[in-house]
Scaffold this motif. Structure first.
Motif, short mmCIF file in Angstrom:
data_model
loop_
_atom_site.label_atom_id
_atom_site.label_comp_id
_atom_site.label_asym_id
_atom_site.label_seq_id
_atom_site.Cartn_x
_atom_site.Cartn_y
_atom_site.Cartn_z
N GLY A 247 15.87 9.89 28.03
CA GLY A 247 15.84 11.30 27.64
C GLY A 247 15.38 11.52 26.23
O GLY A 247 14.98 12.63 25.86
N ASP A 248 15.44 10.49 25.39
CA ASP A 248 14.90 10.60 24.04
C ASP A 248 13.38 10.68 24.10
O ASP A 248 12.73 9.92 24.85
N PHE A 249 12.81 11.56 23.32
CA PHE A 249 11.36 11.63 23.17
C PHE A 249 11.04 11.67 21.69
O PHE A 249 11.53 12.54 20.97
N ILE A 250 10.26 10.71 21.23
CA ILE A 250 9.82 10.74 19.85
C ILE A 250 8.31 10.59 19.82
O ILE A 250 7.69 10.13 20.79
N GLY A 251 7.70 10.97 18.70
CA GLY A 251 6.24 10.91 18.65
C GLY A 251 5.71 10.85 17.24
O GLY A 251 6.44 11.00 16.26
N ARG A 252 4.43 10.62 17.16
CA ARG A 252 3.72 10.59 15.90
C ARG A 252 2.22 10.59 16.18
O ARG A 252 1.79 10.58 17.33
N MET A 253 1.43 10.64 15.11
CA MET A 253 -0.02 10.57 15.23
C MET A 253 -0.52 9.28 14.58
O MET A 253 -0.05 8.87 13.53
N ASN A 254 -1.50 8.67 15.20
CA ASN A 254 -2.21 7.54 14.63
C ASN A 254 -3.68 7.95 14.53
O ASN A 254 -4.20 8.63 15.41
N TRP A 255 -4.36 7.55 13.45
CA TRP A 255 -5.76 7.95 13.31
C TRP A 255 -6.60 6.85 12.68
O TRP A 255 -6.10 5.99 11.96
N SER A 256 -7.89 6.91 12.97
CA SER A 256 -8.85 5.97 12.42
C SER A 256 -10.23 6.59 12.54
O SER A 256 -10.40 7.67 13.12
#
Length: 375
Positions: A247-256
């Motif tokens: 039920g946990d949802f975590i996120g982030r952005m990665n870029w290049s």
């Protein structure tokens, strides 16, 4: 793909169905509706709607992509993850059909790269199919995914898929997922020692990540080439995976930066690994500006309740550097690239394309356009 958690980033077992005497058969059927039984019965819509906010007037053709400018807000090599909600697990916008068309031949013609199954991951694949294809899509996008009888129809593509895992191979389950959503899924399954290891995937758009070669590797082993990961993040990431709850949802952005075209299927070439010196032609050092793109991955992690697998969900976006610059973000992107620690900049291949791209990004747009006009 697994640049994850590198820059600033923002169980119970299966429920069994009790066997009861024949006079309680009707009750058993009701119970099965409210369980995740291993008999693979279709799940009813009323079971799932309360968890997911439905987009009742959704039209993907009129939906813009999410705003993503991680180079403006993210630092480097920290664990600053952000909470997400289940409703935002899958994103669909006006580019949906083009990207699905890009995925289809990859699934059919390159399954050795795009589809990964196996004894250790197959229960999690089945569980994710139920979560995404049976529960989530018809509930979140009711104007686009219509459940009826034994199938769900994708009204955007005109195709259908089964509203049950019965009779499907695990490769078919992954293929159906890859043909209906733009997100890639990587399955990190716990081993007897509590280490989470990559055991399966549907990966049409890997950003320089050769998935088959990494099967069986732990999170730390996958990130071994990433400068600073072991020293700054290794132990804390392992602990975080262990603490995650279903039920946990975590996120982030990665870029290049991707400086040799806009294709999203990349098994190498976007990141630097030891021994790669001399492996690239001059196009990396002198790329055509028309072939240079900002590649952003919106990544989420969640843990499945039955299998305990942690799912990396990766949604990729490509933006021309011409567009980035035209929108006034060239200097901000250049500053973010220049501010990278030496090891990270090297890993992102700044040493190849930086001398050409960085000065160009910082040029004033009007001056640059005027120069073009003079030519």
């Amino acid at each position: 793909m697994f640049g994850i958690i590198y820059e600033n980033v923002s169980t119970p077992g299966p429920l069994g169905v009790l066997l009861v005497v024949s006079i309680l058969l009707a009750i058993t059927r009701i119970i099965r509706i409210f369980t995740q039984a291993q008999d693979k019965k279709p799940l009813k819509n009323h079971q799932i709607d309360h968890e997911i906010e439905p987009l009742l007037d959704f039209d993907f053709r009129k939906t813009d992509p999410i705003k993503y400018q991680p180079y403006k807000t993210q630092g480097h090599v920290t664990m600053g993850i952000q909470k997400r909600v289940r409703s935002d697990w899958i994103r669909i916008d006006r580019g949906y059909l083009n990207r699905i068309r890009e995925r289809l031949p990859l699934i059919k013609e390159k399954p050795e790269f795009t589809i990964g199954t196996g004894e250790k991951v197959n229960p999690a694949i089945e569980e994710l199919y139920e979560e995404i294809m049976i529960r989530y899509l018809p509930a979140r996008f009711p104007t686009m995914f219509k459940a009826g009888g034994k199938t769900v129809k994708n009204l955007a593509t005109g195709t259908t898929y089964p509203l049950s895992t019965a009779g499907l191979t695990h490769a078919e389950m992954l293929a159906y997922m890859g043909e209906n959503v733009e997100e890639d899924f990587y399955f990190m399954c716990p081993d007897p020692d509590g280490q989470y290891r990559l055991q399966g995937y549907i990966a049409c758009f890997p950003g320089g990540f050769l998935s088959p070669a990494r099967v069986g590797e732990s999170v730390r082993e996958i990130h071994k080439p990433v400068p600073g990961y072991e020293r700054k993040l290794g132990l804390s990431v392992d602990r975080y995976f262990g603490r995650m709850q279903p039920g946990d949802f975590i996120g982030r952005m990665n870029w290049s930066l991707q400086v040799d075209g806009a294709d999203l299927f990349r098994t190498d070439g976007n990141n630097y690994y030891p021994g790669m010196d001399g492996a690239f032609s001059g196009e990396k050092e002198d790329p055509s500006l028309d072939e240079c793109y900002l590649r952003v991955e919106h990544q989420t992690l969640t843990k499945l309740p039955r299998s305990g697998a942690v799912i990396f969900t990766v949604r990729s976006y490509m933006t021309s550097l011409h567009q980035v610059k035209a929108e006034g973000d060239g200097k901000a992107l250049a500053e973010a690239i220049e501010s990278m620690p030496e090891g990270l900049g090297h890993y992102k291949m700044r040493q190849y394309w930086g001398n050409k791209i960085l000065p160009w990004l910082t040029e004033d747009v009007q001056i640059n356009d005027a120069n073009k006009h003079d030519k």
